[in-house]
Motif scaffolding. Structure first.
Motif, mmCIF file in Angstrom:
data_model
loop_
_atom_site.group_PDB
_atom_site.id
_atom_site.type_symbol
_atom_site.label_atom_id
_atom_site.label_comp_id
_atom_site.label_asym_id
_atom_site.label_seq_id
_atom_site.Cartn_x
_atom_site.Cartn_y
_atom_site.Cartn_z
ATOM 1 N N ILE A 170 -74.305 33.466 4.253
ATOM 2 C CA ILE A 170 -73.838 32.137 3.870
ATOM 3 C C ILE A 170 -74.766 31.094 4.485
ATOM 4 O O ILE A 170 -75.000 31.089 5.693
ATOM 5 N N GLY A 171 -75.324 30.235 3.646
ATOM 6 C CA GLY A 171 -76.263 29.222 4.116
ATOM 7 C C GLY A 171 -77.300 28.929 3.057
ATOM 8 O O GLY A 171 -77.195 29.389 1.912
ATOM 9 N N PRO A 172 -78.337 28.165 3.416
ATOM 10 C CA PRO A 172 -79.375 27.820 2.450
ATOM 11 C C PRO A 172 -80.072 29.062 1.905
ATOM 12 O O PRO A 172 -80.166 30.093 2.581
ATOM 13 N N THR A 173 -80.543 28.946 0.680
ATOM 14 C CA THR A 173 -81.318 30.026 0.074
ATOM 15 C C THR A 173 -82.734 29.541 -0.213
ATOM 16 O O THR A 173 -82.983 28.346 -0.373
ATOM 17 N N LEU A 174 -83.648 30.497 -0.275
ATOM 18 C CA LEU A 174 -85.048 30.198 -0.540
ATOM 19 C C LEU A 174 -85.652 31.368 -1.294
ATOM 20 O O LEU A 174 -85.404 32.528 -0.940
ATOM 21 N N ALA A 175 -86.421 31.071 -2.328
ATOM 22 C CA ALA A 175 -87.114 32.113 -3.096
ATOM 23 C C ALA A 175 -88.596 31.782 -3.120
ATOM 24 O O ALA A 175 -88.996 30.730 -3.617
ATOM 25 N N LEU A 176 -89.416 32.685 -2.570
ATOM 26 C CA LEU A 176 -90.862 32.521 -2.535
ATOM 27 C C LEU A 176 -91.504 33.613 -3.376
ATOM 28 O O LEU A 176 -91.005 34.736 -3.442
ATOM 29 N N ALA A 177 -92.635 33.268 -4.004
ATOM 30 C CA ALA A 177 -93.333 34.223 -4.862
ATOM 31 C C ALA A 177 -94.832 34.065 -4.689
ATOM 32 O O ALA A 177 -95.335 32.997 -4.323
ATOM 33 N N ARG A 178 -95.554 35.140 -4.973
ATOM 34 C CA ARG A 178 -97.001 35.086 -5.071
ATOM 35 C C ARG A 178 -97.436 36.200 -6.021
ATOM 36 O O ARG A 178 -96.699 37.157 -6.252
ATOM 37 N N GLY A 179 -98.639 36.024 -6.575
ATOM 38 C CA GLY A 179 -99.101 36.995 -7.552
ATOM 39 C C GLY A 179 -98.757 36.568 -8.964
ATOM 40 O O GLY A 179 -98.329 35.436 -9.207
ATOM 41 N N PRO A 180 -98.923 37.455 -9.941
ATOM 42 C CA PRO A 180 -98.749 37.095 -11.356
ATOM 43 C C PRO A 180 -97.314 36.697 -11.680
ATOM 44 O O PRO A 180 -96.364 37.221 -11.100
ATOM 45 N N GLU A 181 -97.175 35.769 -12.625
ATOM 46 C CA GLU A 181 -95.852 35.282 -12.999
ATOM 47 C C GLU A 181 -94.985 36.384 -13.600
ATOM 48 O O GLU A 181 -93.773 36.410 -13.392
#
Length: 228
Positions: free
Chosen positions: A131-142
């Protein structure tokens, strides 16, 4: 945990905010079997999800895992919401039908999923530490990005690969600038304590610490292709 998460609104513009966090499966029931012992966790951010399933018994080859984008809709006003998991990363071959289920919440911390394209029932309960803030990080091809997903003090790393044996999914808890891996696609990764901290840079974040995570990551939004 690492650097404090940015002040992200919990009113997600992707999935409704009640879906955010990590959900632990406590029951699977199908016409063939009932499962209450497998370790199954689904981490959900505003747009992206990761899912790891480790059976209590049997070969590690039976481990399942996937990740991608999530949509929630109510096509029929008289029926429950439909949650669809659009897989970008998957340990299994492509499915013949969409991965979607009817969702009914029993309070805020428990949701019942029933099959649309097959007869099953799953009970999910939210992990309190998520429970709390969420974050989504990505790298590489879409089309098949590497993902680092955070919900509260929980994190999941999904790294795609052409060969199943090289695909990595790991889940654990963030604590004091480290990430403690509790479950993973490969048993040798479990129990590792990896340095993990991040700071904002430009339109993304720099992860500092273990070589598997270090580098610049873009923030993963919800506007990409949702095929799958």
């Amino acid at each position: 945990m690492g650097a404090s998460l940015p002040a992200l609104s919990t009113m997600a513009q992707g999935v409704p905010s009640r879906y955010l966090g990590v959900w632990r499966r406590t029951l699977l029931r199908t016409p063939e079997r009932t499962d209450t012992t497998s370790w199954v966790h689904w981490l959900q951010t505003e747009h992206w999800h990761g899912d790891l399933r480790v059976p209590a018994y049997g070969s590690r080859r039976l481990v399942q895992g996937f990740g991608g984008q999530t949509t929630v809709a109510r096509p029929q006003p008289t029926e429950p919401e439909v949650c669809t998991w659009h897989r970008r990363i998957d340990l299994e071959p492509p499915r013949p039908t969409p991965d979607e289920g009817h969702m009914v919440f029993e309070g805020s911390e428990r949701v019942i999923e029933t099959g649309i394209h097959g007869p099953y029932l799953e009970v999910w309960e939210r992990v309190p530490e998520s429970i709390g803030p969420t974050l989504a990080l990505a790298r590489g091809p879409e089309h098949a990005p590497e993902l680092f997903l955070v919900a509260g003090h929980c994190a999941m790393h999904l790294r795609p690969a052409e060969r199943r044996a090289h695909l990595r999914i790991a889940y654990g808890m963030l604590d004091g600038g480290h990430w403690n891996i509790t479950r993973a696609t490969h048993v040798e990764w479990e129990g590792q304590r990896l340095a993990c901290a991040w700071r904002a840079e430009g339109e993304g974040f720099v992860l500092e610490g273990h070589r598997d995570l270090a580098g610049w990551w873009r923030r993963a939004g919800g506007g990409q292709d949702r095929s799958g």
